[in-house]
Design a protein around this motif. Structure first.
Motif, PDB file in Angstrom:
ATOM      1  N   GLU A  25       1.010  -1.122   0.176  1.00  0.00           N
ATOM      2  CA  GLU A  25      -0.037   0.079   0.090  1.00  0.00           C
ATOM      3  C   GLU A  25       0.761   1.091  -0.046  1.00  0.00           C
ATOM      4  N   VAL A  26       2.045   1.275   0.529  1.00  0.00           N
ATOM      5  CA  VAL A  26       2.823   2.515   0.605  1.00  0.00           C
ATOM      6  C   VAL A  26       4.137   2.295  -0.517  1.00  0.00           C
ATOM      7  N   TYR A  27       4.281   1.298  -1.230  1.00  0.00           N
ATOM      8  CA  TYR A  27       5.232   1.239  -1.915  1.00  0.00           C
ATOM      9  C   TYR A  27       5.232   2.333  -3.245  1.00  0.00           C
ATOM     10  N   PRO A  28       3.960   2.464  -3.916  1.00  0.00           N
ATOM     11  CA  PRO A  28       4.099   3.428  -4.958  1.00  0.00           C
ATOM     12  C   PRO A  28       4.714   4.895  -4.631  1.00  0.00           C
ATOM     13  N   ASN A  29       4.338   5.409  -3.416  1.00  0.00           N
ATOM     14  CA  ASN A  29       4.833   6.606  -2.895  1.00  0.00           C
ATOM     15  C   ASN A  29       6.318   6.473  -2.378  1.00  0.00           C
ATOM     16  N   TRP A  30       6.623   5.259  -1.666  1.00  0.00           N
ATOM     17  CA  TRP A  30       8.089   4.863  -1.627  1.00  0.00           C
ATOM     18  C   TRP A  30       8.756   4.970  -2.742  1.00  0.00           C
ATOM     19  N   SER A  31       8.564   4.162  -3.779  1.00  0.00           N
ATOM     20  CA  SER A  31       9.361   4.245  -5.004  1.00  0.00           C
ATOM     21  C   SER A  31       9.277   5.354  -5.890  1.00  0.00           C
ATOM     22  N   LYS A  32       8.388   6.398  -5.913  1.00  0.00           N
ATOM     23  CA  LYS A  32       8.378   7.648  -6.507  1.00  0.00           C
ATOM     24  C   LYS A  32       9.417   8.425  -5.703  1.00  0.00           C
ATOM     25  N   ALA A  33       9.373   8.560  -4.430  1.00  0.00           N
ATOM     26  CA  ALA A  33      10.320   9.256  -3.667  1.00  0.00           C
ATOM     27  C   ALA A  33      11.891   8.986  -3.688  1.00  0.00           C
ATOM     28  N   THR A  34      12.059   7.749  -3.767  1.00  0.00           N
ATOM     29  CA  THR A  34      13.437   7.182  -3.765  1.00  0.00           C
ATOM     30  C   THR A  34      14.125   6.851  -4.917  1.00  0.00           C
ATOM     31  N   HIS A  35      13.428   6.190  -5.953  1.00  0.00           N
ATOM     32  CA  HIS A  35      13.885   5.918  -7.285  1.00  0.00           C
ATOM     33  C   HIS A  35      15.227   5.097  -6.996  1.00  0.00           C
ATOM     34  N   PHE A  36      15.116   4.230  -6.056  1.00  0.00           N
ATOM     35  CA  PHE A  36      16.419   3.361  -6.015  1.00  0.00           C
ATOM     36  C   PHE A  36      16.508   2.427  -7.132  1.00  0.00           C
ATOM     37  N   PRO A  37      17.761   2.195  -7.468  1.00  0.00           N
ATOM     38  CA  PRO A  37      17.872   0.969  -8.641  1.00  0.00           C
ATOM     39  C   PRO A  37      17.721  -0.269  -7.700  1.00  0.00           C
ATOM     40  N   LYS A  38      17.547  -1.231  -8.864  1.00  0.00           N
ATOM     41  CA  LYS A  38      17.104  -2.718  -8.202  1.00  0.00           C
ATOM     42  C   LYS A  38      18.294  -3.572  -8.379  1.00  0.00           C
ATOM     43  N   PHE A  39      18.460  -4.329  -7.317  1.00  0.00           N
ATOM     44  CA  PHE A  39      19.477  -5.464  -7.338  1.00  0.00           C
ATOM     45  C   PHE A  39      18.697  -6.598  -7.772  1.00  0.00           C
ATOM     46  N   ALA A  40      19.178  -6.841  -9.193  1.00  0.00           N
ATOM     47  CA  ALA A  40      18.532  -7.844 -10.081  1.00  0.00           C
ATOM     48  C   ALA A  40      19.489  -8.379 -11.198  1.00  0.00           C
ATOM     49  N   GLN A  41      18.966  -9.748 -11.332  1.00  0.00           N
ATOM     50  CA  GLN A  41      19.975 -10.165 -12.620  1.00  0.00           C
ATOM     51  C   GLN A  41      19.334  -9.893 -13.968  1.00  0.00           C
ATOM     52  N   ARG A  42      20.507 -10.102 -14.804  1.00  0.00           N
ATOM     53  CA  ARG A  42      20.227  -9.843 -16.195  1.00  0.00           C
ATOM     54  C   ARG A  42      19.268 -11.141 -16.761  1.00  0.00           C
ATOM     55  N   GLY A  43      18.744 -10.868 -17.896  1.00  0.00           N
ATOM     56  CA  GLY A  43      17.903 -11.918 -18.616  1.00  0.00           C
ATOM     57  C   GLY A  43      16.409 -11.665 -18.505  1.00  0.00           C
ATOM     58  N   PHE A  44      15.506 -12.565 -19.151  1.00  0.00           N
ATOM     59  CA  PHE A  44      14.444 -12.192 -19.502  1.00  0.00           C
ATOM     60  C   PHE A  44      13.545 -12.621 -18.231  1.00  0.00           C
ATOM     61  N   CYS A  45      14.203 -13.222 -17.126  1.00  0.00           N
ATOM     62  CA  CYS A  45      13.328 -13.269 -15.821  1.00  0.00           C
ATOM     63  C   CYS A  45      13.679 -12.153 -14.740  1.00  0.00           C
ATOM     64  N   ALA A  46      14.561 -11.125 -15.067  1.00  0.00           N
ATOM     65  CA  ALA A  46      14.820  -9.907 -14.331  1.00  0.00           C
ATOM     66  C   ALA A  46      14.586 -10.237 -12.713  1.00  0.00           C
ATOM     67  N   ARG A  47      14.879 -11.501 -12.288  1.00  0.00           N
ATOM     68  CA  ARG A  47      14.819 -11.736 -10.884  1.00  0.00           C
ATOM     69  C   ARG A  47      15.291 -10.889  -9.993  1.00  0.00           C
ATOM     70  N   MET A  48      14.843 -10.294  -8.789  1.00  0.00           N
ATOM     71  CA  MET A  48      15.382  -9.829  -7.724  1.00  0.00           C
ATOM     72  C   MET A  48      16.357 -10.634  -7.139  1.00  0.00           C
ATOM     73  N   GLN A  49      17.588 -10.147  -6.353  1.00  0.00           N
ATOM     74  CA  GLN A  49      18.464 -10.867  -5.820  1.00  0.00           C
ATOM     75  C   GLN A  49      18.627 -10.589  -4.392  1.00  0.00           C
ATOM     76  N   ASN A  50      18.559 -11.514  -3.548  1.00  0.00           N
ATOM     77  CA  ASN A  50      18.599 -11.421  -2.112  1.00  0.00           C
ATOM     78  C   ASN A  50      19.582 -10.530  -1.846  1.00  0.00           C
ATOM     79  N   PRO A  51      19.256  -9.366  -1.002  1.00  0.00           N
ATOM     80  CA  PRO A  51      20.028  -8.400  -0.437  1.00  0.00           C
ATOM     81  C   PRO A  51      21.357  -8.893   0.127  1.00  0.00           C
ATOM     82  N   LEU A  52      21.084  -9.886   0.857  1.00  0.00           N
ATOM     83  CA  LEU A  52      22.211 -10.505   1.654  1.00  0.00           C
ATOM     84  C   LEU A  52      23.745 -11.011   0.973  1.00  0.00           C
ATOM     85  N   TYR A  53      22.993 -10.963  -0.565  1.00  0.00           N
ATOM     86  CA  TYR A  53      24.473 -11.344  -1.471  1.00  0.00           C
ATOM     87  C   TYR A  53      25.189 -10.030  -1.295  1.00  0.00           C
TER      88      TYR A  53
END
Length: 198
Positions: A83-111
């Protein structure tokens, strides 16, 4: 340098030095379910050496911790507080920790904590004992920064609610080594402390 000082005054410019690629990501917006955005890291942070090469050597340990807390927060807000993610995302514009490829999976932050420690001595980009020593103070600062973000960008979701969601997530136990275990211990201690105060 203290974590809080680095995060507020140096991290934004160091973050721009990462090697980004563009991806389409799910959003929490009904009107725009996908949007393009920047990502970094690749699977298991296989791009670590390339990403950290552009970061000043004197900043690398604090950069890794800042990057970790940025990704951790962004992912838990997306997963647990839609419920708060759209406002959070709009305010922060953080890049995502993800892998390349057609799945674009997010990676565990603990990596972001595990991968620098797993690197061979010749490949090491951060001082692991120094990073571990910085972690307890970074966790303290993180909770303070969450408090500031709570009223500004998170619709009143409290730091305790976010921290509890992080600790209860199955991915909290991911990752091996001194940095992951030091993080988990310091984080759980701080969460217990603020839970007792509430």
């Amino acid at each position: 340098m203290k974590f809080d000082t680095y995060f507020k005054h140096h991290f934004p410019s160091d973050l721009r030095r990462l090697h980004f690629f563009e991806r389409r990501f799910r959003t929490r917006s009904k009107s725009n379910p996908y949007e393009s955005g920047l990502a970094f890291g690749n699977a298991g942070w296989s791009n670590m050496r390339r990403d950290l090469a552009g970061i000043p050597v004197a900043h690398r340990e604090l950069f890794v911790l800042s990057l970790f807390f940025m990704v951790l927060t962004d992912q838990v807000v997306f997963a647990r507080f839609p419920e708060v993610y759209p406002n959070w995302s709009k305010a922060t514009h953080f890049p995502k920790f993800a892998q390349r490829g057609f799945c674009a999976r997010m990676q565990n932050p603990l990596y972001l904590l595990e991968t620098p420690e797993r690197a061979s001595a010749a490949q090491q980009m951060v001082n692991v004992p120094l990073t571990a020593a910085l972690l307890p103070e970074a966790v303290e600062s993180y909770f303070s920064l969450l408090g500031q973000a709570s009223s500004a960008f998170l619709g009143g979701v409290s730091p305790a609610e976010i921290a509890d969601a992080i600790e209860r997530d199955q991915d909290f136990q991911f990752g091996q080594g001194e940095l992951c275990s030091t993080f988990r211990a310091a984080f759980s201690r701080k969460l217990a402390e603020i839970s007792c105060e509430a």
